[in-house]
Design a protein around this motif. Structure first.
Motif, PDB file in Angstrom:
ATOM      1  N   SER A 231       0.809  -1.225   0.000  1.00 21.49           N
ATOM      2  CA  SER A 231       0.000   0.000   0.000  1.00 21.49           C
ATOM      3  C   SER A 231       0.836   1.266   0.000  1.00 21.49           C
ATOM      4  CB  SER A 231      -0.937   0.014   1.213  1.00 21.49           C
ATOM      5  OG  SER A 231      -0.187  -0.020   2.418  1.00 21.49           O
ATOM      6  N   HIS A 232       2.072   1.194   0.498  1.00 19.24           N
ATOM      7  CA  HIS A 232       2.929   2.376   0.646  1.00 19.24           C
ATOM      8  C   HIS A 232       4.327   2.073   0.119  1.00 19.24           C
ATOM      9  CE1 HIS A 232      -0.315   3.357   3.388  1.00 19.24           C
ATOM     10  NE2 HIS A 232       0.175   4.574   3.594  1.00 19.24           N
ATOM     11  N   ALA A 233       4.958   3.090  -0.469  1.00 20.33           N
ATOM     12  CA  ALA A 233       6.332   2.935  -0.956  1.00 20.33           C
ATOM     13  C   ALA A 233       7.023   4.289  -0.974  1.00 20.33           C
ATOM     14  CB  ALA A 233       6.352   2.319  -2.359  1.00 20.33           C
ATOM     15  N   SER A 234       8.328   4.259  -0.842  1.00 21.83           N
ATOM     16  CA  SER A 234       9.172   5.443  -0.995  1.00 21.83           C
ATOM     17  C   SER A 234       9.932   5.282  -2.305  1.00 21.83           C
ATOM     18  CB  SER A 234      10.147   5.564   0.184  1.00 21.83           C
ATOM     19  OG  SER A 234       9.450   5.665   1.411  1.00 21.83           O
ATOM     20  N   TRP A 241       7.284   6.878 -12.609  1.00 23.83           N
ATOM     21  CA  TRP A 241       6.952   6.967 -14.031  1.00 23.83           C
ATOM     22  C   TRP A 241       6.962   5.575 -14.663  1.00 23.83           C
ATOM     23  CZ3 TRP A 241       4.431  10.469 -16.388  1.00 23.83           C
ATOM     24  CH2 TRP A 241       4.635  11.835 -16.204  1.00 23.83           C
ATOM     25  N   ARG A 242       8.057   4.860 -14.463  1.00 26.59           N
ATOM     26  CA  ARG A 242       8.202   3.540 -15.072  1.00 26.59           C
ATOM     27  C   ARG A 242       7.132   2.582 -14.566  1.00 26.59           C
ATOM     28  NH1 ARG A 242      14.772   3.163 -14.262  1.00 26.59           N
ATOM     29  NH2 ARG A 242      15.362   4.604 -15.942  1.00 26.59           N
ATOM     30  N   LEU A 243       6.845   2.679 -13.281  1.00 33.85           N
ATOM     31  CA  LEU A 243       5.845   1.807 -12.697  1.00 33.85           C
ATOM     32  C   LEU A 243       4.472   2.046 -13.322  1.00 33.85           C
ATOM     33  CD1 LEU A 243       5.067  -0.216 -10.418  1.00 33.85           C
ATOM     34  CD2 LEU A 243       4.615   1.788  -8.994  1.00 33.85           C
ATOM     35  N   LEU A 244       4.086   3.301 -13.434  1.00 36.78           N
ATOM     36  CA  LEU A 244       2.775   3.622 -13.986  1.00 36.78           C
ATOM     37  C   LEU A 244       2.681   3.252 -15.465  1.00 36.78           C
ATOM     38  CD1 LEU A 244       2.138   7.066 -12.239  1.00 36.78           C
ATOM     39  CD2 LEU A 244       1.234   4.830 -11.608  1.00 36.78           C
ATOM     40  N   LYS A 255      -1.410   2.959  -2.380  1.00 37.09           N
ATOM     41  CA  LYS A 255      -2.295   4.045  -1.988  1.00 37.09           C
ATOM     42  C   LYS A 255      -1.535   5.352  -1.800  1.00 37.09           C
ATOM     43  CE  LYS A 255      -4.028   2.177   1.730  1.00 37.09           C
ATOM     44  NZ  LYS A 255      -4.906   1.944   2.910  1.00 37.09           N
ATOM     45  N   GLN A 256      -0.305   5.257  -1.246  1.00 41.40           N
ATOM     46  CA  GLN A 256       0.460   6.464  -0.977  1.00 41.40           C
ATOM     47  C   GLN A 256       1.930   6.227  -1.320  1.00 41.40           C
ATOM     48  OE1 GLN A 256      -0.190   8.755   2.472  1.00 41.40           O
ATOM     49  NE2 GLN A 256      -2.390   8.419   2.498  1.00 41.40           N
ATOM     50  N   VAL A 257       2.536   7.245  -1.929  1.00 38.03           N
ATOM     51  CA  VAL A 257       3.951   7.178  -2.285  1.00 38.03           C
ATOM     52  C   VAL A 257       4.636   8.422  -1.750  1.00 38.03           C
ATOM     53  CG1 VAL A 257       5.620   7.209  -4.177  1.00 38.03           C
ATOM     54  CG2 VAL A 257       3.573   5.797  -4.353  1.00 38.03           C
ATOM     55  N   LEU A 258       5.760   8.221  -1.056  1.00 39.00           N
ATOM     56  CA  LEU A 258       6.592   9.328  -0.605  1.00 39.00           C
ATOM     57  C   LEU A 258       7.722   9.476  -1.610  1.00 39.00           C
ATOM     58  CD1 LEU A 258       7.248  11.457   1.545  1.00 39.00           C
ATOM     59  CD2 LEU A 258       8.481   9.702   2.824  1.00 39.00           C
ATOM     60  N   LEU A 259       7.709  10.599  -2.338  1.00 41.45           N
ATOM     61  CA  LEU A 259       8.666  10.821  -3.420  1.00 41.45           C
ATOM     62  C   LEU A 259       9.806  11.712  -2.952  1.00 41.45           C
ATOM     63  CD1 LEU A 259       6.140  11.498  -6.320  1.00 41.45           C
ATOM     64  CD2 LEU A 259       7.650   9.517  -6.135  1.00 41.45           C
ATOM     65  N   GLY A 276      -5.528   6.238  -8.227  1.00 40.36           N
ATOM     66  CA  GLY A 276      -5.825   6.132  -6.808  1.00 40.36           C
ATOM     67  C   GLY A 276      -4.620   6.235  -5.901  1.00 40.36           C
ATOM     68  N   ILE A 277      -3.509   6.796  -6.397  1.00 37.45           N
ATOM     69  CA  ILE A 277      -2.273   6.900  -5.608  1.00 37.45           C
ATOM     70  C   ILE A 277      -2.037   8.347  -5.210  1.00 37.45           C
ATOM     71  CG2 ILE A 277       0.220   6.506  -5.576  1.00 37.45           C
ATOM     72  CD1 ILE A 277      -0.219   4.432  -7.820  1.00 37.45           C
ATOM     73  N   ASP A 278      -1.935   8.608  -3.915  1.00 33.17           N
ATOM     74  CA  ASP A 278      -1.585   9.933  -3.411  1.00 33.17           C
ATOM     75  C   ASP A 278      -0.065  10.056  -3.336  1.00 33.17           C
ATOM     76  OD1 ASP A 278      -4.245  10.572  -3.074  1.00 33.17           O
ATOM     77  OD2 ASP A 278      -4.295   9.939  -0.972  1.00 33.17           O
ATOM     78  N   CYS A 279       0.467  11.143  -3.874  1.00 33.68           N
ATOM     79  CA  CYS A 279       1.918  11.372  -3.859  1.00 33.68           C
ATOM     80  C   CYS A 279       2.275  12.438  -2.834  1.00 33.68           C
ATOM     81  CB  CYS A 279       2.402  11.809  -5.240  1.00 33.68           C
ATOM     82  SG  CYS A 279       2.246  10.542  -6.513  1.00 33.68           S
TER      83      CYS A 279
END
Length: 466
Positions: A231-234, A241-244, A255-259, A276-279
């Motif tokens: 659900s979460h990743a840094s 970009w590559r993932l999407l 759900k949430q990514v800390l960039l 559906g991903i909050d950055c």
């Protein structure tokens, strides 16, 4: 810190008693409950104790992220010892200069065995069937060691040897608490350990997990496979970009990514939001045990407001920070060397501003140089170059010039060298003459292999040898 006060014992033992059957750790081929994890850590700590590890000693932990590396760090802390997670790509010559100053007692090398060259005693990682009680009298209690030195994280200093920032567990938990007050990471969520433990951002993930009692994923597969069920990743923007792009036909549980690591374009955050991903974007540093400011990414250059427990101020354009997550100092020759502070405020040497209700990080004050009497901030030029669609990242390095004193050279991360001339033409109406680089070089691959971010010092040294 409100959340931390509930720990009357080691965090994994606390969660083992509160939710023994809840999943704590997901690996490539197994899932450990908090009870199983706690038993494994205790058994490994006893194993290390039997091999001679004692309170306040220092252990190098070298290798890439793995369940074994993670368990080793927690077992070392359980013994009351300090852990130095070490990047396996650190060159041998640097280690020969640095390690004698860090008072190493033991090493655990999960990589190529390079540390055998240094004749330090080795701790053996031995998988045993947990048969020890959860309270072992000869191992220290949590409340006796929470304030003492626990981790040494090497900084990527711009000059000289890296410094070993020394943190207590309390500092790490204080940092974690600040992030958890902002981001929604609950017990049923799972954060991928996507950044190395030898970097403070990787440590940040670990301590948020321990504080929340949620799930942590440690996977060896490629990123897209590792993120299944997470659900979460840094991540850095390029990874997202590559993932999407790779998941057009696949559903993501993120759900949430800390960039971090670069300017975050709105096109990226908009695409993530459509899935559906909050950055989130943030600002942090090794000396503060990771994140200091964070906000929902909105395309603006700022990094938001200070997190809970953090104070930020500007003095002569310098960002200064005060927090309980601040390092105890730098460990060197058996002593704690003080940080560069003023009445408790850490002088970061980062140039900053407060614009439109949020802090902005404008670059390093020690990167600034004078060209023809004009002050040049490399990060200003880099931000323009980085906005070109073919550029992943760039560095402006000053070189001596007889006429102007110094001029900037651009080192640009592009796929092909011939793109550099196109970028130079594209820049002509976007930079002032004193900002315009006198040379353009492609960033060599060997400069990108030392960690999760490129060392400006190594780029500078490479330019000076051209």
């Amino acid at each position: 810190m409100a959340e931390l006060t509930r720990f009357n014992d080691w965090p994994w033992q606390h969660w083992a008693s509160q939710q023994p059957s809840a999943i704590a750790l997901l690996t490539d081929d197994s899932a450990l409950t908090w009870l199983q994890l706690s038993e494994k850590i205790t058994a490994l700590a006893e194993c290390f104790y039997q091999q001679g590890l004692r309170n306040s000693q220092t252990v190098i932990l070298r290798g890439k992220n793995s369940p074994q590396l993670l368990l080793s760090q927690l077992a070392i802390l359980r013994c009351g010892a300090k852990v130095l997670p070490l990047n396996p790509r650190q060159p041998e010559l640097l280690l020969k200069d640095l390690l004698p100053h860090l008072d190493i007692d033991f090493v655990i090398d999960f990589d190529d065995g390079l540390l055998n060259l240094f004749s330090y005693p080795e701790l053996q990682f031995i998988e045993t069937n947990p048969s020890y009680p959860q309270q072992i009298s000869h191992l220290p209690c949590f409340d006796h060691v929470i304030e003492q030195p626990a981790t040494l994280i090497l900084t990527s200093g711009s000059t000289g040897l890296p410094k070993a920032a020394l943190h207590s567990m309390h500092a790490h938990f204080d940092s974690a608490n600040g992030v958890l007050q902002a981001m929604d990471y609950q017990m049923n969520d799972c954060w991928l350990l996507s950044l190395p433990l030898f970097h403070v951002s990787g440590q940040g993930i670990l301590w948020r997990w321990l504080l929340r009692g949620a799930k942590l994923a440690v996977k060896s597969a490629c990123l897209i496979e590792s993120l299944q069920g997470v659900s979460h990743a840094s991540l850095v923007p390029t990874q997202l970009w590559r993932l999407l792009e790779q998941t057009e036909s696949r559903s993501l549980t993120l759900k949430q990514v800390l960039l971090g690591g670069a300017t975050i374009p709105t096109s990226l955050t908009d695409l993530a939001a459509s899935k559906g991903i909050d950055c989130w974007s943030g600002y942090g540093m090794t000396e503060m045990a990771s994140t200091v400011c964070a906000k929902r990414a909105d395309g603006r250059k700022g990094v938001g407001q200070p997190l809970s427990g953090k104070q930020v101020r500007l003095v002569d354009n310098e960002i200064q920070i005060k927090s309980h997550s601040q390092a105890l100092g730098y460990w060197f020759d058996g002593k704690i060397k003080p940080l560069n502070t003023l009445e408790g405020w850490l002088k970061t040497n980062d140039k900053g501003a407060y614009i439109d209700g949020e802090y902005q990080v404008l670059g390093r004050l020690d990167n600034l140089f004078i060209s023809g009497g004009e002050c040049v901030q490399p990060e200003d030029i880099e931000a323009v170059i980085n906005s070109h669609p073919a550029v992943k990242q760039s560095f402006i390095i000053p070189i001596d010039d007889k006429e102007f004193g110094q001029r900037g050279v651009a080192v640009v991360d592009v796929s092909e060298t011939q793109i550099l001339s196109e970028i130079a033409d594209w820049l002509k109406d976007k930079l002032t003459p004193y900002q315009f680089p006198v040379h353009f070089y492609r960033l060599e691959s060997q400069l990108k292999s030392s960690g999760i971010k490129v060392s400006r010092k190594q780029v500078r040294d490479w330019v000076y040898n051209q």
